[in-house]
Design a protein around this motif. Structure first.
Motif, PDB file in Angstrom:
ATOM      1  N   PHE A  56       1.039  -1.150   0.070  1.00 55.03           N
ATOM      2  CA  PHE A  56      -0.122   0.007  -0.054  1.00 55.03           C
ATOM      3  C   PHE A  56       0.988   1.134   0.047  1.00 55.03           C
ATOM      4  O   PHE A  56       0.359   2.124  -0.667  1.00 55.03           O
ATOM      5  N   ILE A  57       1.865   1.158   0.956  1.00 58.66           N
ATOM      6  CA  ILE A  57       2.549   2.376   0.913  1.00 58.66           C
ATOM      7  C   ILE A  57       3.534   2.586  -0.485  1.00 58.66           C
ATOM      8  O   ILE A  57       3.584   3.591  -0.776  1.00 58.66           O
ATOM      9  N   ASP A  58       4.091   1.458  -1.017  1.00 57.62           N
ATOM     10  CA  ASP A  58       4.754   1.316  -2.232  1.00 57.62           C
ATOM     11  C   ASP A  58       3.892   2.281  -3.398  1.00 57.62           C
ATOM     12  O   ASP A  58       4.074   3.102  -4.087  1.00 57.62           O
TER      13      ASP A  58
ATOM     14  N   ALA B  75       4.279   5.727  -5.358  1.00 55.85           N
ATOM     15  CA  ALA B  75       4.191   5.712  -6.896  1.00 55.85           C
ATOM     16  C   ALA B  75       3.173   6.888  -7.150  1.00 55.85           C
ATOM     17  O   ALA B  75       3.370   7.477  -8.247  1.00 55.85           O
ATOM     18  N   LEU B  76       2.104   6.655  -6.627  1.00 53.40           N
ATOM     19  CA  LEU B  76       0.892   7.516  -7.087  1.00 53.40           C
ATOM     20  C   LEU B  76       1.365   9.132  -6.838  1.00 53.40           C
ATOM     21  O   LEU B  76       1.105   9.729  -7.832  1.00 53.40           O
ATOM     22  N   LEU B  77       2.005   9.417  -5.952  1.00 48.08           N
ATOM     23  CA  LEU B  77       2.389  10.802  -5.525  1.00 48.08           C
ATOM     24  C   LEU B  77       3.699  11.122  -6.551  1.00 48.08           C
ATOM     25  O   LEU B  77       3.839  12.033  -7.039  1.00 48.08           O
TER      26      LEU B  77
ATOM     27  N   ALA C 146       4.050  18.950 -11.724  1.00 46.82           N
ATOM     28  CA  ALA C 146       3.008  18.937 -12.749  1.00 46.82           C
ATOM     29  C   ALA C 146       2.121  17.761 -12.479  1.00 46.82           C
ATOM     30  O   ALA C 146       0.870  18.082 -12.377  1.00 46.82           O
ATOM     31  N   TRP C 147       2.649  16.666 -12.267  1.00 43.16           N
ATOM     32  CA  TRP C 147       1.508  15.508 -11.903  1.00 43.16           C
ATOM     33  C   TRP C 147       0.619  15.816 -10.602  1.00 43.16           C
ATOM     34  O   TRP C 147      -0.407  15.569 -10.550  1.00 43.16           O
TER      35      TRP C 147
ATOM     36  N   PHE D  64       3.946   3.978  12.607  1.00 40.58           N
ATOM     37  CA  PHE D  64       3.917   2.862  11.651  1.00 40.58           C
ATOM     38  C   PHE D  64       4.335   2.944  10.292  1.00 40.58           C
ATOM     39  O   PHE D  64       4.414   2.003   9.575  1.00 40.58           O
ATOM     40  N   THR D  65       4.833   4.349   9.926  1.00 45.18           N
ATOM     41  CA  THR D  65       5.222   4.562   8.380  1.00 45.18           C
ATOM     42  C   THR D  65       6.494   5.153   8.542  1.00 45.18           C
ATOM     43  O   THR D  65       6.776   6.060   7.739  1.00 45.18           O
ATOM     44  N   PRO D  66       7.532   4.634   9.402  1.00 42.74           N
ATOM     45  CA  PRO D  66       8.652   5.232   9.376  1.00 42.74           C
ATOM     46  C   PRO D  66       9.602   5.196   7.988  1.00 42.74           C
ATOM     47  O   PRO D  66      10.265   5.921   7.536  1.00 42.74           O
ATOM     48  N   GLN D  67       9.144   4.265   7.051  1.00 42.56           N
ATOM     49  CA  GLN D  67       9.879   4.055   5.876  1.00 42.56           C
ATOM     50  C   GLN D  67       9.575   5.081   4.869  1.00 42.56           C
ATOM     51  O   GLN D  67       9.978   5.321   3.766  1.00 42.56           O
ATOM     52  N   LEU D  68       8.255   5.816   5.050  1.00 48.03           N
ATOM     53  CA  LEU D  68       8.088   6.988   4.506  1.00 48.03           C
ATOM     54  C   LEU D  68       8.766   8.152   4.483  1.00 48.03           C
ATOM     55  O   LEU D  68       8.871   9.075   3.771  1.00 48.03           O
ATOM     56  N   LEU D  69       9.441   8.353   5.525  1.00 45.79           N
ATOM     57  CA  LEU D  69      10.532   9.191   5.875  1.00 45.79           C
ATOM     58  C   LEU D  69      10.117  10.970   5.533  1.00 45.79           C
ATOM     59  O   LEU D  69       8.882  10.872   6.570  1.00 45.79           O
ATOM     60  N   TYR D  70      10.435  11.386   4.693  1.00 39.88           N
ATOM     61  CA  TYR D  70       9.944  12.616   4.587  1.00 39.88           C
ATOM     62  C   TYR D  70       8.292  12.540   3.987  1.00 39.88           C
ATOM     63  O   TYR D  70       7.747  13.752   4.254  1.00 39.88           O
ATOM     64  N   LEU D  71       8.234  11.715   3.136  1.00 42.89           N
ATOM     65  CA  LEU D  71       6.900  11.766   2.471  1.00 42.89           C
ATOM     66  C   LEU D  71       5.732  11.656   3.639  1.00 42.89           C
ATOM     67  O   LEU D  71       4.546  12.239   3.441  1.00 42.89           O
ATOM     68  N   ARG D  72       6.119  11.408   4.905  1.00 43.04           N
ATOM     69  CA  ARG D  72       4.967  11.136   5.742  1.00 43.04           C
ATOM     70  C   ARG D  72       4.780  12.460   6.452  1.00 43.04           C
ATOM     71  O   ARG D  72       3.565  12.956   6.810  1.00 43.04           O
ATOM     72  N   ILE D  73       5.945  13.362   6.637  1.00 45.03           N
ATOM     73  CA  ILE D  73       5.584  14.553   7.001  1.00 45.03           C
ATOM     74  C   ILE D  73       5.016  15.532   5.934  1.00 45.03           C
ATOM     75  O   ILE D  73       4.229  16.226   6.125  1.00 45.03           O
ATOM     76  N   LEU D  74       5.320  15.131   4.519  1.00 47.23           N
ATOM     77  CA  LEU D  74       4.660  15.770   3.470  1.00 47.23           C
ATOM     78  C   LEU D  74       3.320  15.463   3.448  1.00 47.23           C
ATOM     79  O   LEU D  74       2.117  16.536   3.595  1.00 47.23           O
ATOM     80  N   VAL D  75       2.872  14.250   3.846  1.00 47.96           N
ATOM     81  CA  VAL D  75       1.357  13.988   4.025  1.00 47.96           C
ATOM     82  C   VAL D  75       0.700  14.397   5.055  1.00 47.96           C
ATOM     83  O   VAL D  75      -0.323  14.960   5.111  1.00 47.96           O
TER      84      VAL D  75
END
Lengths: 419, 323, 426
Positions: C4-6, C10-12, C25-26, C371-382
């Motif tokens: 799900f995280i992957d 990919a979606l973002l 742009a995306w 529970f999403t440490p592998q997201l790293l900066y992306l979790r802060i973005l979210v």
């Protein structure tokens, strides 16, 4: 020839419920893990879901370190080094002990160089039934993790944590295969005062665990090397303007400046010093001996020095071979601590050779490995020969000082400390 | 005691002090430019635009991108360096302006009638979003420009003023004067002052409030783009510099008197000086108890003292009398 | 979970390549499409279609508002988690500490309306109080004084102080409360944004001091942090020991700490909900709504604001002390500004001023984060995006307090209530 594909298969399963010799992998497990595999997390998750079979001759070695984020290069590099060592042993049929062939599997987790996350993921490794651990990479997180591993009697060998406190806690499980800050600080001080002939030294650090630890050690060693400390300044690792500290240092007319910290600040720091008209060389530690420093400081990088643990790569016997294999597998050069992690993994596996892998009992395996690792004496590794003292430090450590010449670090002096 | 006296006198050389003053003013000129953006938005909307510092940070990455595109090095000729830097500035101003406009539209405008904490929390969200975006999709490491526009004017002893520092100082003063004229003399400026004084009355008088607010954000953000270029000529960047630089710039705006344009400028210079002199001499003054590691404390302590003892700032605001 | 995280990553990232502008742009396209979808769907979906969703939401709300159901979950959860090993429990325990912090911050931000961006300072003060007085850290200092002799004879053979948590827990709370008052006094006249920035400053100053107070005398051990902190010991029972057994079952240290914090949360929630409905709570609400009016009505706003800081600080300090005891090591890096922001997100997401909201907000945001440490900066973005979205779309949070919800509805109609408060008072 036959063992190699089997070992890979076992690794692909993530869980390793089957041995290298028994029946095929559980097909469900294979489908649960995406075919792209490699995803350490998926592997670890699968591993947790599967029960550990007592007859399993696959031993798990944990790896903990920063695998994503600002300093991920250090962690990924060390992880790859450890993985390479394990792959080599596995493809040679594993380790034989009393008729059992043990193969190994690396279980990597990320600690984000953070104490809290380090403790959580150390616990994860315990759950995963690892028999020994390589890591962490940064000292603060490593110390936080060491408590969990000590509680569970798991040998932990750090390839890079240099803070003296790590092995000074009285934990029987904490080891490292690199000289600590005390040894490195003495080396840097000797080099600055005796080799370079710079008697008046200014010391600057970034108030991080690593930077200050090393700078403090240089601070104590400079006078005994016959030098004089003319200034001791600190900067904030989040700051961008270091001119205030540099101007103060300039007023004290040092012959050299020692900086304890990372290349992210050391690069701009060097440039700002040159712009202020400070022409004396910088001497730095292993946190700065990387391509980030030469990139950030640009033309100002030339003529500065940085020390690092271990001999220069061209002086390590077998490094060329190691690097070729490393590059073939990961398509990148060795960054920093891969050789140390490679040695750490081999020390653990050779401990299995002498003391066995518990014959399926994880607790017994942990105890056997711990005992054998602690008794490591004159183990010939890639980097150097290792003997652990009673605290878990190595008795002899080798450092190399590098100098930046036309944008690249070149080894200029090797220093061996200890008996 | 003797040790303390020795400490007090040692290290206090005229060259040192002069150099520290130059360091402080250099840093202060960037703070001042960022502070202008804070001050304008606060003056008009009474909102601390927490994301302003991050707009500035994005500007530094635009400057990096443009100069990288042209492969500038320390040895490039002035004929190449100056047009490229101008282009980088224009690009940074344009992108920052678009970003500022978008942030206002997406994150603040829907909250204009919401309780007071709402826009502030939204601003924090934007700030984290921008930092994480850069770290994820651009870079999470540090970057510098090569040493461009090298050369200096000797002043006293071995102290000299570099061309870059002159440029920083001159451009920030020019920007301030220009902005002051814009607010004083144009109809847009009149609209800004009107909205600042009484939003509803201004609307009743036919001021297009949405337009005025949008323009305030656009101008403030474009100034942050200029600040980004000046910053990159002297310092380094990464995804998190904006937050700290922004906080300090906000402190500068408050110190000078928020909502007041020359005040923001003055506050910026004062804060830059306080930081430089503080980091340099705190150890001498405090008998070695404090060290230069407390550099960041000075900005916050200055801000807190200012708010406690003179909350309206050094130059009391004239645009409108609130508080 | 990881696939799900992957997919999210990919979606973002989008299909246009790695260039920042391609990703941008995306993402702009994506956001535009999402916006259009919402516009299109809004009001056109028949009520019956969303009925199950609303029912589920209502059900969840009922369960989450039911303290007995929550308690039961809280009691049983770790036992279920232990079946998979200790990792889940260790993360749950971290989230629990955040629940405590969120309930504490809710007093300051939610009840009294004082935006505190330096809440981590209280956490740090509590952690350092326990860390310093229950570890060998102060050995060097005490050694040089006669005090040492007293400490040695009174506190046993080990160097340094080793005071029991039973004593230190209230002390840590009180120290943090005192710290709250100290921060409160100079900022009493400040409102809104100014207060936010000054408290943020205090939070950073606290961390910088913790990082630098190793010189000239080593108090905090600087960036290395305080090491070898004692685990909590009550009688002969050590919370940190891996050797505790209940019959054939081994009790891992995290389980001890989990139940201890659960107990503390229950106590805290009890006290805070009593406070909320007392005279004090009503006065806080009055200050939140209109400080000047509250003052005119005879409320001593000064003392009540200080009380809000002190009580918020008290719970933050207790959480800090427990954190230190469970952690073996505390370092200034663990007390970054980000912790304050994370706790604020929890309070806002749950619903400002609502105790069940703070608890649920902390659990949801905490779970998302830890529970999403592998997201790293992306979790802060979210997180950043979620925070903006939440405050725009649902400013009242997941579980708003009934009173607060009413107020928010009122403010839609009465613009005089939302006129911006002045900056610093004259």
């Amino acid at each position: 020839m036959i063992a190699a594909p089997l070992a890979i298969l076992a690794a692909a399963c993530g869980g390793g419920t089957s041995g290298g010799t028994s029946s095929a992998c559980n097909p469900n497990a294979v489908s649960a893990v995406p075919a792209s595999g490699g995803s350490a997390l998926a592997a670890a998750a699968t591993a947790r879901l599967m029960a550990y079979k007592p007859s399993d001759p696959v031993l798990k070695i944990g790896f903990i370190g920063m695998l994503a984020g600002k300093y991920q290069n250090y962690g990924i590099d060390a992880k790859n080094g450890a993985q390479l060592a394990i792959d080599q042993i596995n493809s040679a049929g594993g380790v034989q002990y009393q008729g059992t062939a043990y193969t190994f599997q690396l279980d990597p987790v990320d600690d984000n160089a953070d104490a809290t996350q380090g403790a959580q993921n150390a616990q994860k490794l315990v759950d995963d039934q690892v028999v020994a651990v390589i890591g962490g990479i940064f000292s603060t997180a490593t110390i936080a993790e060491s408590k969990i591993f000590n509680d569970n009697g798991i040998a932990q060998i750090s390839p890079s944590a240099t803070n003296p406190k790590y092995t000074a806690q009285g934990f029987k499980t904490a080891f490292r295969v690199i000289g600590n800050d005390t040894a490195q600080g003495k080396t840097d001080a000797d080099f600055t005062v005796k080799t370079l002939g710079c008697k008046n030294v200014a010391i600057l650090d970034d108030k991080s665990t690593y930077g200050q630890g090393l700078a403090d050690s240089v601070n104590t060693s400079i006078p005994s090397a016959g030098g004089k400390i003319v200034a001791r300044e600190h900067l904030d690792a989040t700051a961008s303007d270091f001119t205030a500290q540099l101007t103060t240092i300039k007023g004290k007319h040092p012959d050299a400046i020692f900086y304890g910290g990372y290349s992210a600040q050391a690069g701009p720091l060097t440039s700002q010093a040159r712009k202020l008209g400070i022409k004396v060389p910088f001497v730095m530690g292993d946190g700065c001996e990387d391509s980030d420093y030469t990139k950030l400081a640009g033309a100002d990088a030339d003529g500065n020095f940085a020390s690092n643990g271990g001999p220069a790569q061209n002086l390590m016997s077998g490094f060329t071979d190691f690097n070729t294999k490393f590059k073939a597998k990961y398509s990148q050069d060795v960054f920093q601590y891969a050789p140390q992690a490679f040695d750490a993994a081999n020390i653990i596996m050779s401990a299995v050779k002498t003391a066995g892998g518990g014959g399926g009992d994880v607790k017994a395996a942990r105890a056997a490995i711990l005992g054998a690792v602690a008794a490591t004496k004159d183990y010939k590794g890639l980097v150097q020969s290792y003997t652990f003292d009673s605290k878990g430090d190595i008795t002899t450590s080798i450092f190399t000082v590098y100098k930046v010449e036309s944008g690249n670090f070149k080894a200029v002096k090797a220093i061996t400390t200890g008996p | 005691m003797q040790r303390c006296l020795d400490l007090l006198t040692s290290g206090l050389t005229p060259e040192g002090i002069l150099q520290q003053l130059i360091n402080g003013v250099t840093l202060g000129s960037v703070y001042a430019l960022i502070a202008l953006g804070y001050s304008m938005v606060y003056g008009v909307l009474e909102l601390i635009n927490f994301a302003h510092g991050d707009v500035f940070m994005i500007g530094t990455f635009v400057v990096l991108g443009v100069t990288g595109q042209f492969g500038l090095t320390g040895r490039s000729s002035l004929a190449l360096v100056i047009p490229v830097l101008l282009l980088a500035m224009i690009a940074a101003m344009a992108l920052c302006a678009v970003l500022g406009f978008t942030i206002e539209k997406v994150a603040y405008r829907p909250l204009r009638r919401a309780p007071r904490l709402a826009p502030l929390i939204s601003a924090i969200g934007v700030s984290f979003f921008l930092q994480a975006w850069i770290a994820t999709y651009v870079s999470s490491r540090d970057h510098t420009l090569p040493n461009l526009l090298a050369g200096d004017i000797p002043l006293y002893g071995d102290v000299s003023l570099r061309y870059v520092q002159v440029l920083m100082l001159v451009s920030s003063v020019v920007m301030m004067v220009g902005l002051q004229q814009l607010v004083r003399r144009t109809s847009l400026g009149r609209g800004m002052r009107a909205v600042a004084q009484d939003r509803e009355a201004a609307e009743l008088m036919g001021v297009n409030m949405d337009r005025v607010i949008s323009f305030t954000f656009i101008i403030g953000s474009a100034l942050a783009g200029v600040a980004a270029l000046l910053w990159m000529l002297n310092y380094s960047t990464n995804q998190s510099i904006g937050f700290i630089a922004g906080l300090k710039a906000f402190a500068a705006a408050v110190i000078g008197g928020i909502g007041n344009i020359p005040g923001a400028m003055l506050g910026g210079f004062l804060l830059g000086l306080a930081e430089s002199l503080g980091a340099a001499y705190v150890s001498n003054v405090s008998c070695g108890i404090f060290s230069s590691a407390y550099e960041d404390v000075f900005a916050f302590a200055f801000l807190i003292l200012m708010l406690v003892f003179r909350p309206s700032g050094i130059i009391r605001e004239r645009v409108s009398q609130r508080a | 979970m990881s696939s799900f995280i992957d997919a999210l990553v990919a979606l973002l990232h989008g299909p246009f390549g790695n260039h920042p502008f391609a990703v941008l742009a995306w993402q702009v396209l994506l956001a535009g499409a999402a916006y259009l979808m919402v516009r299109l769907v809004r009001g056109r979906v028949p009520r019956q279609a969303t009925a199950p969703l609303r029912l589920a939401g209502k059900g969840a709300s009922v369960v989450l508002r039911n303290r007995y159901a929550l308690l039961l979950i809280g009691l049983l959860l770790p036992l279920v988690e232990l079946l998979t090993g200790g990792y889940l429990l260790s993360v749950t325990y971290s989230i629990e500490l955040y629940v405590l912090l969120a309930v504490g911050l809710n007093i300051v931000v939610g009840f009294t309306g004082l935006l505190d961006l330096g809440y981590v300072a209280f956490f740090a003060v509590g952690a350092y109080v326990y860390g310093l007085f229950a570890s060998p850290q102060l050995y060097e200092i005490t050694k040089q004084t006669t005090y040492f002799l007293v400490a040695q004879s009174a506190l046993g053979p080990e160097p340094g102080f080793h005071i029991s948590m039973l004593v230190l827990l209230p002390v840590a709370g009180a120290a943090a409360a005192l710290f709250g008052v100290l921060i409160g006094i100079p900022t009493l006249r400040l409102r809104g944004d100014y207060l936010a920035i000054v408290t943020l400053g205090f939070g950073e100053i606290t961390r910088i001091f913790a990082n630098n107070l190793d010189q000239p005398i080593n108090i905090t051990n600087g960036p290395n942090g305080v090491i070898n902190i004692d685990p909590i010991t009550i009688g002969n029972y050590s919370f940190g020991s891996p050797q505790n057994h209940l019959g054939p079952f081994q009790i891992p240290p995290f389980l001890n700490y989990y139940y201890l914090v659960l107990l503390l949360i229950l106590l805290t929630v009890f006290i805070v909900s009593r406070l909320e409905h007392s005279r004090v709570g009503r006065a806080w609400a009055a200050i939140r709504e209109d400080e000047t009016a509250a003052q005119v009505a005879g409320i001593n706003t000064r003392n009540l604001k200080l009380l809000a800081y002190a009580s918020g600080g008290f719970f933050g300090g207790m959480a800090g002390a427990i954190y230190a005891a469970g952690q073996h090591l505390i370092a200034p890096d663990s007390f970054q500004l980000f912790v304050s922001i994370l706790v604020l997100c929890m309070v806002v997401a749950g619903g400002m001023g609502s105790i069940p909201g703070a608890v649920v907000g902390a659990i949801v945001i905490g779970a998302l984060y830890f529970f999403t440490p592998q997201l790293l900066y992306l979790r802060i973005l979210v997180f950043g995006a979620l925070l903006v979205l939440l405050i725009i779309v649902r400013p009242q949070g997941f579980l708003p307090s009934a009173q607060r919800e009413r107020e928010l509805e009122e403010t839609d109609e009465d613009p005089s209530l939302v006129a911006p408060a002045p900056g610093p008072a004259p």
